[in-house]
Enzyme design. Sequence first.
Site, PDB file in Angstrom:
ATOM      1  N   HIS A 180      39.663  38.145  39.181  1.00  0.00           N
ATOM      2  CA  HIS A 180      38.393  38.682  38.668  1.00  0.00           C
ATOM      3  C   HIS A 180      38.426  39.005  37.178  1.00  0.00           C
ATOM      4  CE1 HIS A 180      37.274  40.286  42.986  1.00  0.00           C
ATOM      5  NE2 HIS A 180      37.423  38.961  42.934  1.00  0.00           N
ATOM      6  N   ASP A 223      42.160  31.247  49.821  1.00  0.00           N
ATOM      7  CA  ASP A 223      41.482  32.145  48.883  1.00  0.00           C
ATOM      8  C   ASP A 223      42.462  33.191  48.360  1.00  0.00           C
ATOM      9  OD1 ASP A 223      39.603  33.437  47.350  1.00  0.00           O
ATOM     10  OD2 ASP A 223      38.678  34.506  49.024  1.00  0.00           O
ATOM     11  N   GLU A 282      30.932  34.243  48.269  1.00  0.00           N
ATOM     12  CA  GLU A 282      31.961  35.108  48.848  1.00  0.00           C
ATOM     13  C   GLU A 282      32.134  36.369  48.020  1.00  0.00           C
ATOM     14  OE1 GLU A 282      35.956  36.876  49.312  1.00  0.00           O
ATOM     15  OE2 GLU A 282      35.120  35.931  47.528  1.00  0.00           O
ATOM     16  N   GLU A 283      32.028  36.245  46.700  1.00  0.00           N
ATOM     17  CA  GLU A 283      32.399  37.345  45.815  1.00  0.00           C
ATOM     18  C   GLU A 283      31.483  38.561  45.918  1.00  0.00           C
ATOM     19  OE1 GLU A 283      35.071  37.657  44.494  1.00  0.00           O
ATOM     20  OE2 GLU A 283      35.906  35.776  43.805  1.00  0.00           O
ATOM     21  N   HIS A 333      35.824  29.262  48.586  1.00  0.00           N
ATOM     22  CA  HIS A 333      34.489  29.602  48.093  1.00  0.00           C
ATOM     23  C   HIS A 333      34.233  29.038  46.704  1.00  0.00           C
ATOM     24  CE1 HIS A 333      35.720  33.101  45.534  1.00  0.00           C
ATOM     25  NE2 HIS A 333      36.599  33.352  46.481  1.00  0.00           N
ATOM     26  N   ASP A 382      40.625  31.892  41.688  1.00  0.00           N
ATOM     27  CA  ASP A 382      39.732  32.544  42.647  1.00  0.00           C
ATOM     28  C   ASP A 382      38.301  32.039  42.454  1.00  0.00           C
ATOM     29  OD1 ASP A 382      38.714  34.286  44.545  1.00  0.00           O
ATOM     30  OD2 ASP A 382      38.678  36.007  43.189  1.00  0.00           O
TER      31      ASP A 382
END
Length: 461
Positions: free
Chosen positions: A427, A357, A329-330, A283, A295
């Site tokens: 994140h 991912d 995606e997030e 992503h 990520d």
Amino acid sequence: MKKIIPILFAILSINSFAQNNSKEDSTIIKKIYDTSLLNGKSYEWLDYLSNQIGGRLSGSINAQKAVEWGEKELKALGIDKVWLQSVMVPKWTRGVTEFAYIETEPGKTTNVPICALGGSIPTPIGGIKAPIIEVKTFEDLRELGYDKVEGKIVFFNRPMQADLIETFKAYGGCVDQRYSGAAEAAKFGAIGVIVRSMNLRLDDYPHTGSMSYGDLTNNDKIPAAAISTNGANLLSSMLKLNPKIKFHMNMNCRTWKDVESFNVIGEITGSEFPNEYMVVGGHLDSWDLGDGSHDDGAGVVQSMEVLRLFKEIGYKPKRSIRVVLFMNEENGLRGGKKYAKVAKNKGENHVFALESDAGGFTPRGFSFDCDDANFEQVQSWKSLFEPYLVHYFAKGGSGADIGPLKKEGIVLAGLRPDSQRYFDYHHAKNDTFDAVNKRELELGAATMTSLMYLFDTYGVK
């Protein structure tokens, strides 16, 4: 005796054919790894994506820059087709840096690191300050009841389970408090939520992530933030000493109307079975605190590298191979859902999909969402990966973006790198380019390319 000889001859012929195939596969796979490690481009791509573009939250200017970059780089590979697939995505902005402190008595405060969870509403101007109450589960919240929760800030402090070797299971065991904590706490009259960061390490980085208000009305929604693991431990200790302490939080985030963005798609058309599609992807969006290198910048460039490596070694796929750089995606999965919907409407026959991912760490193997016959086939390939110390082949999940493609007859797979350090960065502000090791990233790209090669060569069962 006359009947036995032809049977023995047939068995020997089959064994000889299998050995020759295995030798040829080993040769091609070695060439893939050699090319990735000696003449790879994934690290160079990631450098640009991370350092020249940066964090790529859906709906942001940087996300659009990443779309334009992905389209440009795929076209430069000289593959058969490159196009953009329109998708409407949510737009949420963080605003100025969040601020929080613990107040033990008027004028006596200790600052702690927090960050708004993706999708949270802001605090009122100037922030909120209230007594804080610690819980570990939703059941704890229900046991306390409305009278003890009303008017307070709820502090969810359930850590990731450190004795689980599979860290994604540890993550899965506590992520509900981040995703649904605000919705649950609001039902009991809470005015805000603080959630312990999903992180096995003790540090000062708060980790954001998506959250949902469920079916709450706008008037019932409350602000939600993550607190760093060090901050969570400090807050918990101070509550034990003085349950009457107060917590102040100030956030300026905002949700806007949906905006248009794009999945970026590139294709090498199959030479024998052009209507059988194989997908590899990651992503393109990321959270905004760091630059999203693990990520999922790593997955994006590894997926692009699959097509480049095939071109580089002169391999012409039998089946059509698509790289898809998914958007959103997030905080919505809009890109994955849109790709699957368009594929279904067009009647496209997707037979295999692979997603990266889980970070750019050393590859350990794959997990497969497939039937027994296909899993038996991939198990027979395990020895081809053993020289590269890739041993993990198991049934399990694949990837969020390719999940919507699931149907009978398709094999879904997820690259499984070593995950012990992944949630140190997940994140958070420290998910940056310097946290990615060049060699590990290139090994992952080669591992993905090798699996794509094998499924292209032998197909699905």
